[in-house]
Design a protein around this motif. Sequence first.
Motif, short mmCIF file in Angstrom:
data_model
loop_
_atom_site.label_atom_id
_atom_site.label_comp_id
_atom_site.label_asym_id
_atom_site.label_seq_id
_atom_site.Cartn_x
_atom_site.Cartn_y
_atom_site.Cartn_z
N ILE A 1 0.86 -1.18 0.00
CA ILE A 1 0.00 0.00 0.00
C ILE A 1 0.90 1.23 0.00
CG2 ILE A 1 -1.77 1.31 1.22
CD1 ILE A 1 -2.79 -1.32 0.12
N LEU A 2 0.76 2.03 -1.04
CA LEU A 2 1.51 3.27 -1.18
C LEU A 2 0.63 4.44 -0.77
CD1 LEU A 2 3.81 5.14 -2.43
CD2 LEU A 2 2.53 4.94 -4.59
N THR A 3 1.16 5.32 0.07
CA THR A 3 0.50 6.59 0.37
C THR A 3 1.30 7.69 -0.31
OG1 THR A 3 -0.20 5.75 2.54
CG2 THR A 3 -0.33 8.13 2.19
N TRP A 4 0.63 8.40 -1.24
CA TRP A 4 1.32 9.41 -2.06
C TRP A 4 0.33 10.49 -2.44
CZ3 TRP A 4 1.82 9.38 -7.94
CH2 TRP A 4 2.69 10.39 -8.37
N ASP A 5 0.74 11.74 -2.30
CA ASP A 5 -0.17 12.85 -2.59
C ASP A 5 -0.24 13.20 -4.07
OD1 ASP A 5 2.25 14.11 -3.08
OD2 ASP A 5 2.13 15.48 -1.38
N GLY A 6 0.50 12.49 -4.92
CA GLY A 6 0.47 12.74 -6.35
C GLY A 6 1.38 13.86 -6.80
N LEU A 7 2.05 14.51 -5.87
CA LEU A 7 2.91 15.65 -6.21
C LEU A 7 4.35 15.47 -5.73
CD1 LEU A 7 0.43 18.53 -5.25
CD2 LEU A 7 0.92 17.67 -7.54
N SER A 8 4.52 14.90 -4.56
CA SER A 8 5.85 14.77 -3.96
C SER A 8 6.70 13.75 -4.71
CB SER A 8 5.74 14.36 -2.50
OG SER A 8 4.92 15.27 -1.79
N SER A 9 8.00 13.92 -4.63
CA SER A 9 8.92 13.00 -5.29
C SER A 9 9.24 11.79 -4.43
CB SER A 9 10.22 13.72 -5.65
OG SER A 9 10.83 14.26 -4.48
N THR A 10 8.78 11.83 -3.17
CA THR A 10 8.95 10.69 -2.28
C THR A 10 7.60 10.33 -1.67
OG1 THR A 10 9.52 12.18 -0.45
CG2 THR A 10 11.35 11.21 -1.70
N PRO A 11 7.34 9.05 -1.42
CA PRO A 11 6.05 8.66 -0.84
C PRO A 11 5.95 9.02 0.63
CG PRO A 11 7.46 6.74 -1.06
CD PRO A 11 8.21 7.89 -1.69
N THR A 12 4.72 9.14 1.11
CA THR A 12 4.50 9.36 2.54
C THR A 12 4.78 8.08 3.31
OG1 THR A 12 2.81 11.00 2.03
CG2 THR A 12 2.81 10.09 4.26
N SER A 13 4.30 6.95 2.77
CA SER A 13 4.55 5.66 3.43
C SER A 13 4.36 4.53 2.43
CB SER A 13 3.60 5.48 4.62
OG SER A 13 2.26 5.36 4.18
N ILE A 14 4.97 3.39 2.76
CA ILE A 14 4.81 2.16 1.99
C ILE A 14 4.64 1.02 2.98
CG2 ILE A 14 5.90 0.50 0.42
CD1 ILE A 14 7.38 2.85 -0.87
N GLU A 15 3.56 0.25 2.83
CA GLU A 15 3.30 -0.88 3.73
C GLU A 15 3.13 -2.15 2.89
OE1 GLU A 15 -0.20 -2.78 6.54
OE2 GLU A 15 -0.51 -0.85 5.54
N ARG A 16 4.05 -3.09 3.04
CA ARG A 16 3.93 -4.36 2.33
C ARG A 16 2.81 -5.19 2.94
NH1 ARG A 16 9.00 -2.92 0.88
NH2 ARG A 16 9.94 -3.93 -0.96
N ILE A 17 1.98 -5.79 2.07
CA ILE A 17 0.82 -6.54 2.58
C ILE A 17 0.80 -7.99 2.11
CG2 ILE A 17 -0.63 -4.49 2.83
CD1 ILE A 17 -2.04 -5.32 0.23
N ALA A 18 1.58 -8.35 1.09
CA ALA A 18 1.56 -9.73 0.60
C ALA A 18 2.81 -9.99 -0.23
CB ALA A 18 0.31 -10.00 -0.23
N THR A 19 3.23 -11.25 -0.25
CA THR A 19 4.36 -11.69 -1.06
C THR A 19 3.95 -12.94 -1.83
OG1 THR A 19 5.96 -10.85 0.54
CG2 THR A 19 6.77 -12.47 -1.03
N VAL A 20 4.36 -13.03 -3.10
CA VAL A 20 4.05 -14.20 -3.92
C VAL A 20 5.35 -14.85 -4.39
CG1 VAL A 20 1.84 -13.26 -4.67
CG2 VAL A 20 3.88 -12.84 -6.05
N ASP A 21 5.23 -16.06 -4.96
CA ASP A 21 6.38 -16.80 -5.51
C ASP A 21 7.55 -16.85 -4.52
OD1 ASP A 21 4.99 -17.29 -7.77
OD2 ASP A 21 6.17 -16.02 -9.10
N ASP A 22 7.24 -17.25 -3.30
CA ASP A 22 8.28 -17.30 -2.26
C ASP A 22 8.91 -18.68 -2.14
OD1 ASP A 22 9.77 -15.84 -0.43
OD2 ASP A 22 8.54 -16.46 1.27
N GLU A 23 8.62 -19.55 -3.12
CA GLU A 23 9.21 -20.88 -3.10
C GLU A 23 10.62 -20.85 -3.68
OE1 GLU A 23 4.81 -20.87 -3.77
OE2 GLU A 23 6.53 -20.03 -4.84
N GLU A 24 11.40 -21.85 -3.33
CA GLU A 24 12.75 -21.96 -3.86
C GLU A 24 12.70 -22.09 -5.38
OE1 GLU A 24 16.78 -24.71 -3.24
OE2 GLU A 24 14.99 -25.02 -1.99
N GLY A 25 13.59 -21.38 -6.06
CA GLY A 25 13.62 -21.39 -7.52
C GLY A 25 12.76 -20.33 -8.17
N ARG A 26 11.96 -19.59 -7.35
CA ARG A 26 11.07 -18.57 -7.92
C ARG A 26 11.30 -17.20 -7.27
NH1 ARG A 26 5.15 -21.34 -8.12
NH2 ARG A 26 4.75 -19.65 -9.59
#
Length: 701
Positions: free
Chosen positions: A102-127
């Motif tokens: 989840i990205l929080t961004w005001d649409g104007l700034s060059s840096t985000p307000t916050s980033i929160e990871r919520i899920a990961t995929v392909d976490d198996e070996e070889g992927r």
Amino acid sequence: MRSFLHIAIGVLLTPVAMAEGAVKVEAVTSSTVIGEGPHWDHEQQVLYFVDIFGSQVRRYVPSTKQETKVLIEGGSKPVSLVVPVMGQKNKFIISIGRDLAILTWDGLSSTPTSIERIATVDDEEGRRENRLNDGKADPTGRLWAGTMGAKKGPGQFVMNNGALFSLSKNRTVTSHVQEISCSNGLTWSVDGRLMYYTDTFTWRVDVMDFDPEKGEVSNRRTFFDFKANGIEGHPDGMTIDTKGRLYFPCFGGSQVIVVDPNGKLVNKIPIPAFRVTSVAFGGKNLDELYVTTATEDVDDEEREKYPLGGCTFRVTGLDAKGFPGQPVVIDLSIATGIFSQPSVNAKQAFPNAVSTLLRFALVLIRKEILRRFPFCKEKPKNLPQNILKESMASPNIECISSRATCGEGPHWEHTEQVLYFVDIPNSEIRKYNPATKEEVIAKIEGGPVSLIIPIEGQKNKFLISIGCDLAIITWDGVSSKPSNVERIANVDHEEGKCENRFNDGKADPSGRLWAGTMGPEPEVLKITPNQGSLFSLSKGKKIATHVSGISCSNGLAWSLDNKIMYYIDSLTYKVEAFDFDIEKGHISNRRTAFDFKCNNVEGVPDGMAIDTEGKLWVACFNGSQVIRVDPSNGKLLKSVPMPAQYITSVTFGGPNLDELFVTSASVNMTEEDKKAKPAAGCTFRVTGIGAKGFPGQPVIL
């Protein structure tokens, strides 16, 4: 990165063109390494997209031509998608490598307000060297996104190593298809029952049966084969227009191709970039096509031949309209690590986790109860379960206008984001602006006014009815009367029909007006029978009569493929269907699509609208409800109770076309009745209906 280029290029359509003349292709952004994932936010009128290997989320505002960028985590990992989160300002779901965040961004700034990871995929070996690629929300707001294998060299990847996933509202990740090489384009059929999908290195666009309620896909098969059709380039992203035609960018093919719902190639749109990556409809009328491109792995020869490579383009003049970008629906209140507990044994861990979940669920339920029942100051312990269930599932209904004697003819003008409608016996045309909540009323002289429809390409020009006349008016939407009224046609001028008047009217998808008449109505529903007719007004102001012996001409709607016209003569208590020839404007083979009496529906059918699944929403005059029906099998699907007895018509509107505007009447009511039923005659805005419709079609004269 090279400097911003802004250039207009006239590109002639091919022999299989969808419209006459030329389209216009215009570069609107600076270059990218891989521009991808265009998403049109219709409420803000802005385009979001990404530069995958630039690790950037970008925003382009057409009205100001301003482009802004935000760098994600210092450019450490590729970012392949950006989709706004529904109802959450400045919140987006993005990908970072194999993670969704989840990205929080005001649409104007060059840096985000916050980033929160919520899920990961392909976490198996070889992927673990995989990355997410294209992603999009389905019509219910569920995110779909797929992965691809690691890159081994220019145009070379680990094959059959990716998968296609979905992310539900509660952040549950589900894997649907395995052994994907390069997961790409996604879109859904107009009725929401098919999902189109591309694994790029198959050179095919596939189609799967789609269950929107369960979020399941099945029966994967080939829809369009690039090699079999001699198409240059690889299939990449995709989108769909309101007629069900699919738009496929050709990576390595310098074009976007258009394929009809039957899999037939109908158009090729040249793009001045070799590596065309994705497409999305946008613009005020959703009739502009935004096209992203890439410059990854280009050599000097390609760079010289395609100097605009990597830009995002705007294509106009296609004679097609699409849909707004669908935001993701996700519960942001779910705390990361909600089940985190101190170190305990297994017997303790399970009840602790369950207890935490139950406490969290009760908080959400209480919030919802208080929102639905604001008069509840304490937790409603004794609230009956059936009321709780119905209240939490019911749409929200809001009165938005002053009382009309007979409100009718709602028309959503999507460009202005305003609603037009009429009060028939008071000869009023009305305009309601949801953004300001302002209602403007103008008086028309000369007789009852039953319809108002904007005229295509003519600012402040509308087609209205005045008695049995059709007229063009000039109205600025602010004044209390129009600045000009020009009568252009008259019907029912035969002897015995002089007291008739026009009733409901609507433009078909080609811009041809259809409107019918009715006989005198001395009392409510006491209409002189079989006195009216159904007419059309085509370009050149030519009137044609199609059906006679009509008692009360009312609702009109057209099927998604434009081959059926649905029609209501109210006193038949039926919704009927005709075969429809859109080119000739002919109807034939009249039959019943839905019968009120057979389905025990209270009230009389009045106005109607069609949703993107091909289902009809019908106003029930004297029935205090709007019903949703399936015209393909005549089944009643849903009833939405309304706080007024005489419900007259419906139309879809709102920034995402997921709101239902409903007109009503207060005819034959005493002052005491009006006090007892204060909402009678209001126009209502209904949200939370779980359906989307189409913008109002202007008349073409």
